[in-house]
Design an enzyme around this catalytic site. Structure first.
Site, mmCIF file in Angstrom:
data_model
loop_
_atom_site.group_PDB
_atom_site.id
_atom_site.type_symbol
_atom_site.label_atom_id
_atom_site.label_comp_id
_atom_site.label_asym_id
_atom_site.label_seq_id
_atom_site.Cartn_x
_atom_site.Cartn_y
_atom_site.Cartn_z
ATOM 1 N N GLU A 192 -9.693 33.820 -11.402
ATOM 2 C CA GLU A 192 -9.045 34.916 -10.598
ATOM 3 C C GLU A 192 -7.877 34.359 -9.533
ATOM 4 O O GLU A 192 -6.892 35.032 -9.587
ATOM 5 C CB GLU A 192 -10.260 35.668 -10.117
ATOM 6 C CG GLU A 192 -11.052 36.498 -10.993
ATOM 7 C CD GLU A 192 -12.128 37.103 -10.420
ATOM 8 O OE1 GLU A 192 -12.271 38.264 -10.233
ATOM 9 O OE2 GLU A 192 -13.089 36.338 -9.861
ATOM 10 N N SER B 185 -22.542 36.309 -5.641
ATOM 11 C CA SER B 185 -22.079 37.401 -4.999
ATOM 12 C C SER B 185 -23.376 37.247 -3.533
ATOM 13 O O SER B 185 -24.160 36.702 -3.985
ATOM 14 C CB SER B 185 -22.435 38.571 -5.594
ATOM 15 O OG SER B 185 -22.720 39.568 -4.581
ATOM 16 N N HIS C 202 -3.536 44.584 -28.707
ATOM 17 C CA HIS C 202 -3.631 45.687 -27.869
ATOM 18 C C HIS C 202 -5.267 45.893 -27.502
ATOM 19 O O HIS C 202 -5.782 46.727 -27.014
ATOM 20 C CB HIS C 202 -3.337 47.148 -28.479
ATOM 21 C CG HIS C 202 -2.131 47.150 -29.503
ATOM 22 N ND1 HIS C 202 -1.128 47.542 -28.799
ATOM 23 C CD2 HIS C 202 -1.820 46.768 -30.820
ATOM 24 C CE1 HIS C 202 -0.023 47.631 -29.804
ATOM 25 N NE2 HIS C 202 -0.351 47.072 -30.774
ATOM 26 N N GLN D 244 17.925 26.115 5.010
ATOM 27 C CA GLN D 244 16.657 25.478 5.456
ATOM 28 C C GLN D 244 15.495 26.142 4.736
ATOM 29 O O GLN D 244 14.403 25.597 4.934
ATOM 30 C CB GLN D 244 16.653 25.575 7.005
ATOM 31 C CG GLN D 244 15.548 24.904 7.703
ATOM 32 C CD GLN D 244 15.735 24.366 8.898
ATOM 33 O OE1 GLN D 244 16.472 23.716 9.298
ATOM 34 N NE2 GLN D 244 15.055 25.125 9.913
ATOM 35 N N LYS E 198 -25.083 37.986 -9.923
ATOM 36 C CA LYS E 198 -23.686 37.875 -10.245
ATOM 37 C C LYS E 198 -23.204 36.089 -10.486
ATOM 38 O O LYS E 198 -23.562 35.408 -9.791
ATOM 39 C CB LYS E 198 -22.645 38.327 -9.294
ATOM 40 C CG LYS E 198 -22.686 39.897 -8.916
ATOM 41 C CD LYS E 198 -22.129 40.445 -10.245
ATOM 42 C CE LYS E 198 -20.845 40.237 -10.442
ATOM 43 N NZ LYS E 198 -19.962 41.014 -9.415
HETATM 44 N N1 ARG Z 1 16.999 21.267 8.421
HETATM 45 C C1 ARG Z 1 18.443 21.261 7.717
HETATM 46 C C2 ARG Z 1 17.783 22.027 6.404
HETATM 47 O O1 ARG Z 1 16.839 21.947 5.904
HETATM 48 C C3 ARG Z 1 19.039 20.106 7.861
HETATM 49 C C4 ARG Z 1 20.334 20.269 7.701
HETATM 50 C C5 ARG Z 1 21.038 20.528 8.784
HETATM 51 N N2 ARG Z 1 22.424 20.947 8.831
HETATM 52 C C6 ARG Z 1 23.128 21.359 9.718
HETATM 53 N N3 ARG Z 1 24.468 21.180 9.532
HETATM 54 N N4 ARG Z 1 22.751 22.149 10.642
HETATM 55 O O2 ARG Z 1 18.752 22.692 5.777
#
Ligand code: ARG
Length: 465
Positions: free
Chosen positions: A294, A281, A160, A326, A287
């Site tokens: 941090e 600082s 604590h 993606q 400081k």
């Molecule tokens: N840049 C795409 C990704 O990162 C690659 C795969 C794309 N595939 C597709 N069927 N459009 O997922």
């Protein structure tokens, strides 16, 4: 500047909107998968030859072309910027066709970018996990070094954030050593699940070409092949697990940072950080701020955020591949970068700090950190612990009112509270005895801690040899 042709133009008549293209493209970040993707392509090329899709000559031309691309990327700093592309896969194919002509257009037989990207991502991550684990080992080494540097230093231990019982500084260091050991075990476990090959599952249903997936796996060092094509191209649980393991590393780093930030404040004055990892600082000349720590504490939040982002991206996806996936890259890339830099900086901070041993010793002997010892002492004289606890509480109250520590009270004063207290009580209350008595496995007795330090060192040495 030439632009790589997109890979799917046949059924389109209009040009892609420039604003949408920018939104859709991932080349600005997925170029990090370049080496992984080329290596996977080389293996795929071999499989296509074995399957009778490519002639020996074609497969050799493709392999040579891909190797040339690897070399070019290595020495030509502008290699990636000279050919704007949709993603890294389009880029590599366009470069290949530039180099070797039509034969390059055969490479994409029997694969889709869906299994391709999952493969490159896993290959890339596999290496990164190994790298992170190595850097974490460096931090563990730093913890052992700082423990050894001031092996005898004593610290007040807290619960604590109130003074509780004395501990060794080395014991504190070893606590973090343990956390990072478990973190590295977790990384190993994630690594095993990352190390499975999706290639050969094509878009979603598998491939009709006789690609020997197991042979491709062996060539790329994967331990096995994914058992279901839908799963292979659409799940990213390995990425979630990886970010999760990193989130825990960040929890541990952040706690370590928080401890040291507190200990370096003038209120505590336990620890001095090196100038090399502190800042001043712009207005207050006196400081010395623990910015390194941090920032480590602050950056933990990014990685936690990435984990939530990834989970949220995945949760509503219909089978199988969707472009949402993606979005897996940037969060994982940033997780890798963040964890690596934080582990490295934490090691630098640790290797260069100094414990003010007199101050910490004083703190460990002020504030009744030996009250439990007194209760244990009474237990040894056959007083039931609950009663002993109550008695010591009263003695502490009396000591507080006199502004004295327990061992500064007269024997006769203590005896007013319990007839079981005798002259040997002072030895029991000493700092040395308080520490030495915590002698079970995992305790802070110097004997135990030095043993733990040795075995920690041995375990790292064994790994390094
Ligand atoms: N840049 C795409 C990704 O990162 C690659 C795969 C794309 N595939 C597709 N069927 N459009 O997922």
């Amino acid at each position: 500047m030439a632009e790589s042709k997109n890979l799917w133009g046949g059924r389109f008549t209009e040009k892609t909107d420039a604003g949408f293209a920018e939104f859709n493209n991932s080349f600005s970040f997925d170029r990090r998968l370049f080496f992984a993707d080329v290596h996977a392509s080389i293996a795929h090329c071999g499989a296509l030859f074995q399957a009778g899709v490519l002639t020996r000559l074609e497969s050799e031309r493709i392999k040579n072309g891909l190797n040339t691309i690897l070399k070019r990327a290595d020495y030509d700093k502008n290699y990636f910027d000279e050919l704007p592309s949709e993603d890294i896969h389009s880029f590599i194919e366009a470069r290949l066709v530039q180099l070797i002509g039509d034969a390059g257009r055969k490479l994409h037989t029997g694969r889709s970018r869906n299994d391709q990207v999952a493969t490159a991502f896993r290959l890339w991550l596999r290496e990164e996990i190994e790298e992170i684990s190595k850097i974490a080992r460096g931090l563990q080494r730093a913890l052992l070094k700082t423990a050894e540097n001031q092996k005898e230093a004593i610290l007040p231990g807290y619960t604590h954030l109130q003074r509780a019982q004395p501990i060794l500084w080395a014991h504190w260091c070893l606590a973090y050593f343990e956390m990072f050991s478990r973190d590295r075990e977790r990384l190993d476990e994630v690594w095993r699940r990352v190390n499975v090959l999706p290639l050969g599952t094509a878009a979603l249903a598998g491939t009709s070409f006789e690609i020997d997936r197991e042979e491709v796996a062996r060539e790329l060092g994967f331990e096995g092949v994914s058992a279901n094509s839908l799963d292979a191209v659409s799940d990213r649980d390995f990425a979630v697990e990886f970010v999760g393991a990193c989130a825990l590393i960040m929890v541990h780093l952040s706690r370590l940072a928080e401890d040291l930030i507190i200990y370096t404040s003038s209120e505590f004055g336990f620890i001095e950080l090196a100038d090399a990892v502190s800042t001043g600082s712009s207005i207050m000349p006196q400081k010395k701020n623990p910015d390194a720590l941090e920032l480590i504490r602050g950056k933990a939040g990014r990685v936690f955020g990435h984990q939530t982002a990834l989970l949220t991206t995945l949760k509503g996806l219909p089978m199988a591949y969707n472009k949402d996936l993606q979005e897996d890259k940037e969060v994982v890339f940033d997780t890798v970068d963040t964890v690596k830099i934080c582990l490295r900086v934490a090691a630098i901070v640790l290797k260069n700090l100094h414990v003010h041993e007199e101050k910490t010793r004083k703190a460990a002997t002020t504030g009744y950190l030996n009250a439990t010892e007194l209760a244990d002492y009474l237990v040894q004289k056959d007083v039931p612990f609950r009663l002993a606890h109550d008695t010591v509480g009263k003695i502490v109250m009396s000591a507080i009112s006199q502004n004295k520590e327990l061992d500064e009270l007269d024997l006769s004063e203590m005896q007013k509270f319990s007839e079981h207290i005798e002259a040997d009580v002072f030895e029991a209350l000493s700092l040395e005895q308080t520490l030495a008595s915590k002698n079970q496995i995992g305790g802070t007795a110097p004997e135990r801690v030095f043993e733990a330090l040795e075995s920690a060192k041995e375990s790292l040495e064994m790994e390094e040899n």
